[in-house]
Design a protein around this motif. Structure first.
Motif, mmCIF file in Angstrom:
data_model
loop_
_atom_site.group_PDB
_atom_site.id
_atom_site.type_symbol
_atom_site.label_atom_id
_atom_site.label_comp_id
_atom_site.label_asym_id
_atom_site.label_seq_id
_atom_site.Cartn_x
_atom_site.Cartn_y
_atom_site.Cartn_z
ATOM 1 N N LEU B 21 0.835 -1.207 0.000
ATOM 2 C CA LEU B 21 0.000 0.000 0.000
ATOM 3 C C LEU B 21 0.870 1.256 0.000
ATOM 4 O O LEU B 21 0.558 2.246 -0.683
ATOM 5 N N ALA B 22 1.979 1.212 0.749
ATOM 6 C CA ALA B 22 2.880 2.368 0.761
ATOM 7 C C ALA B 22 3.414 2.650 -0.630
ATOM 8 O O ALA B 22 3.492 3.814 -1.056
ATOM 9 N N ALA B 23 3.762 1.587 -1.356
ATOM 10 C CA ALA B 23 4.260 1.806 -2.711
ATOM 11 C C ALA B 23 3.173 2.353 -3.619
ATOM 12 O O ALA B 23 3.444 3.213 -4.468
ATOM 13 N N GLY B 24 1.934 1.891 -3.424
ATOM 14 C CA GLY B 24 0.846 2.418 -4.243
ATOM 15 C C GLY B 24 0.633 3.903 -4.005
ATOM 16 O O GLY B 24 0.491 4.688 -4.946
ATOM 17 N N ILE B 25 0.630 4.303 -2.717
ATOM 18 C CA ILE B 25 0.468 5.726 -2.403
ATOM 19 C C ILE B 25 1.625 6.529 -2.978
ATOM 20 O O ILE B 25 1.437 7.603 -3.569
ATOM 21 N N ALA B 26 2.838 5.999 -2.839
ATOM 22 C CA ALA B 26 4.003 6.728 -3.334
ATOM 23 C C ALA B 26 3.966 6.866 -4.845
ATOM 24 O O ALA B 26 4.367 7.895 -5.392
ATOM 25 N N LEU B 27 3.467 5.844 -5.530
ATOM 26 C CA LEU B 27 3.394 5.930 -6.991
ATOM 27 C C LEU B 27 2.488 7.067 -7.424
ATOM 28 O O LEU B 27 2.719 7.715 -8.438
ATOM 29 N N VAL B 28 1.430 7.329 -6.655
ATOM 30 C CA VAL B 28 0.515 8.399 -7.045
ATOM 31 C C VAL B 28 1.054 9.752 -6.618
ATOM 32 O O VAL B 28 0.908 10.748 -7.343
ATOM 33 N N ARG B 29 1.716 9.822 -5.455
ATOM 34 C CA ARG B 29 2.024 11.127 -4.892
ATOM 35 C C ARG B 29 3.424 11.643 -5.208
ATOM 36 O O ARG B 29 3.655 12.841 -5.170
ATOM 37 N N PHE B 30 4.381 10.760 -5.500
ATOM 38 C CA PHE B 30 5.753 11.227 -5.660
ATOM 39 C C PHE B 30 5.942 11.924 -7.004
ATOM 40 O O PHE B 30 5.279 11.574 -7.980
ATOM 41 N N PRO B 31 6.856 12.901 -7.060
ATOM 42 C CA PRO B 31 6.858 13.804 -8.223
ATOM 43 C C PRO B 31 7.531 13.262 -9.475
ATOM 44 O O PRO B 31 7.107 13.614 -10.567
ATOM 45 N N ASP B 32 8.593 12.477 -9.362
ATOM 46 C CA ASP B 32 9.259 12.084 -10.603
ATOM 47 C C ASP B 32 9.681 10.630 -10.559
ATOM 48 O O ASP B 32 9.471 9.923 -9.577
#
Lengths: 101, 114
Positions: B21-32
């Motif tokens: 789930l952390a990776a899923g959130i990071a995929l949406v929120r991280f900039p590049d």
């Protein structure tokens, strides 16, 4: 164990949905490759969790096949994706004829 | 003993799910791309290993654990290679946001034109 199964379903489902958002939005091919890798990891985790919940090892060879396929797919797409060229780069015949990357 | 192993398996499985789930959130929120790659390595290696450990603690037969060890070892070997290929392709095609880089050790050695 049922509570754990429900919890895992919610976690992995949410993670898969967020990953699908990134696959749809892109913006580049490499972003989609990375997101597809994560989606594959989530699928492997889901299959393993299902095997753990039912104590049924039938699906375990699928995990091996999935990891092999994911590796080959992501490496070949990353190898051959040129993406959007930087605006300063002027395509020259020499660099185009030498795909040594 | 069985109950203890089941609880350990449950903890490992839920931890792996949380990393996914952390990776899923990071995929949406991280900039590049590079920062997303940083986050996506977590379920691919640690999360996967935790889920496989949980699965092995539930199944407890030698053949199944051997298969799970094979999957884990393969993930450990292939994840760095795939990430390296993706990162190299991103850097060489200029898809890295340089304003977000703290240091760029390849800046003095510009790669060939893609």
């Amino acid at each position: 164990m049922r509570a754990v199964a429900v919890c895992l379903t919610v976690l992995l489902g949410l993670a898969g949905a967020l990953t699908l958002v990134r696959i749809l939005r892109g913006p580049s091919v490499l972003d989609r490759v990375i997101a597809t890798d994560v989606l594959l990891a989530i699928i492997v985790a889901a299959v393993a969790a299902d095997a753990a919940y039912h104590r049924d090892a039938t699906a375990l060879p699928v995990l091996v096949v999935l990891s092999v396929l994911g590796f080959v797919g992501s490496v070949s797409v990353a190898r051959f994706s040129t993406g959007a060229a930087p605006p300063s780069a002027t395509p020259s015949p020499a660099s185009a004829a030498e795909p040594d990357r | 003993m069985t109950a203890v192993l089941d609880v350990l398996a449950a903890v490992a499985l839920v931890s792996g799910g949380l990393l996914c789930l952390a990776a899923g959130i990071a995929l949406v929120r991280f900039p590049d791309l590079l920062s997303r790659m940083h986050a996506t390595a977590k379920p691919q290696v640690l999360g996967l290993l935790l889920v496989l450990i949980g699965c092995g603690l539930r199944l407890r037969t030698a053949v199944d654990i051997t298969t799970l060890v094979l999957v884990g070892a393969f993930a450990l070997v292939t994840a760095p290679v795939a990430a390296h290929m993706a990162g190299r392709a991103a850097y060489r095609t200029g898809q890295v946001r340089r304003d977000l880089l703290v240091t760029d050790e390849l800046a003095d050695h510009p790669p060939d034109a893609p």
